[in-house]
Design an enzyme around this catalytic site. Structure first.
Site, PDB file in Angstrom:
ATOM      1  N   GLU A 140       0.813  -1.212   0.000  1.00  0.00           N
ATOM      2  CA  GLU A 140       0.000   0.000   0.000  1.00  0.00           C
ATOM      3  C   GLU A 140       0.853   1.270   0.000  1.00  0.00           C
ATOM      4  O   GLU A 140       0.491   2.267   0.624  1.00  0.00           O
ATOM      5  CB  GLU A 140      -0.924  -0.012   1.216  1.00  0.00           C
ATOM      6  CG  GLU A 140      -2.290   0.595   0.975  1.00  0.00           C
ATOM      7  CD  GLU A 140      -3.222   0.331   2.130  1.00  0.00           C
ATOM      8  OE1 GLU A 140      -3.562   1.287   2.844  1.00  0.00           O
ATOM      9  OE2 GLU A 140      -3.591  -0.842   2.327  1.00  0.00           O
ATOM     10  N   HIS A 144       1.490   6.374  -3.333  1.00  0.00           N
ATOM     11  CA  HIS A 144       2.142   7.633  -2.986  1.00  0.00           C
ATOM     12  C   HIS A 144       3.154   8.082  -4.039  1.00  0.00           C
ATOM     13  O   HIS A 144       3.676   9.199  -3.940  1.00  0.00           O
ATOM     14  CB  HIS A 144       2.880   7.498  -1.649  1.00  0.00           C
ATOM     15  CG  HIS A 144       1.979   7.349  -0.463  1.00  0.00           C
ATOM     16  ND1 HIS A 144       0.936   8.203  -0.198  1.00  0.00           N
ATOM     17  CD2 HIS A 144       1.981   6.440   0.542  1.00  0.00           C
ATOM     18  CE1 HIS A 144       0.324   7.823   0.917  1.00  0.00           C
ATOM     19  NE2 HIS A 144       0.934   6.760   1.380  1.00  0.00           N
TER      20      HIS A 144
END
Length: 281
Positions: A140, A144
């Site tokens: 995860e 970004h």
């Protein structure tokens, strides 16, 4: 007055330096989605978070003594659980100094200071030699990255031939309505996520990066609603605790935005979550 522009990496680092404690509380001790594999499962976020980590460990498939790179390691709990489950050696990297501190303390408490290590580094320029690792995961963290392909190329570079990389990530599952687009933009601004990739685009993206897709699991129905319900409840709890106090207005605003986005995500089906397994060529 300092007018120097803040880089994306600095922005993410500052966000996690300031909000890691909240995310750990909201997401069951790790900073990632949970996993409820059965429709009747109403277990806690802590349990769901551990199940999500267990799924990632299973898909990575490393053995005792092998070396694993955790790219975007967060507060370190998944790396520690990976080492405990496999006896692999794990190196975690994050751009947040606060997360390095929290993760290092966790590894020490678990007696894994020599097996699981953390350092501050940027995924766009991994400070490791080519073919250094037997496996890697981006748990995860790819969302970004402004340039996911570059980061995946960096990942492939440091992996040995045939090594696995496992990615868990927020994904687009289909065409978005204008309201969906607005929600995604707001979400991206809140969590510094500039690059939510469509699930259907991953095979080509991985191939361009020197990786071959082996498995793609859309687990949206088993992870999204429960995760955002937990975020909503944690934000509400903190807002009630701060009500009437001298809280930082910026903190209150962040909590309200988090709660409101969480509520909307529990009802959205075209923005989902997936786990992908690939190998280095």
């Amino acid at each position: 007055m300092n007018d120097t522009p803040v880089s994306h990496a600095e922005s993410i680092s500052a966000m996690y330096d300031q909000s890691t404690e909240f995310f750990l509380e909201a997401l069951g001790g790790s900073i990632h989605y949970g996993y409820w594999p059965h429709a009747s499962d109403n277990g806690s976020m802590v349990e769901a978070s551990r199940r999500m980590t267990a799924l990632m460990i299973e898909k990575l498939g490393v053995a005792a003594g092998q070396s694993v790179l955790d790219i975007g390691c967060g507060a370190g709990r998944p790396a520690v659980e990976l080492a405990m489950a496999t006896d692999a050696r794990v190196t975690g990297v994050t751009i947040s100094a606060e997360q390095v501190r929290v993760a290092t303390e966790l590894a020490a408490r678990e007696g894994l200071a020599e097996t699981v290590r953390f350092r501050q580094a940027d995924a766009v320029d991994l400070p490791f030699a080519a073919r250094s690792f037997d496996g890697a995961w981006l748990f995860e963290s790819l969302l970004h990255m402004p340039d996911p392909e570059h980061v995946l190329r960096q990942t492939a570079r440091v992996l040995r031939p045939g090594a696995r990389v496992v990615i868990s990530n927020v994904v687009l599952r289909g065409p978005l309505s204008p309201a969906d687009e607005e929600l995604l933009t707001t979400f991206g601004e809140l969590v510094r996520a500039p690059s939510i990739v469509p699930l259907a685009a991953y095979p080509e993206l991985l191939a361009r990066s020197g990786l071959t897709l082996r498995e793609s699991l859309d687990i949206s129905e088993y992870s999204v609603r429960g995760t955002y319900e937990s975020c909503r409840d944690a934000a509400e709890k903190l807002l009630r605790a701060l009500d009437g106090g001298a809280a930082d207005p910026a903190v209150v605003d962040l909590l309200r935005r988090t709660r409101d986005i969480a509520v909307r995500f529990t009802e959205e089906t075209r923005i989902g979550y997936a786990v992908l397994v690939a190998t280095r060529a």
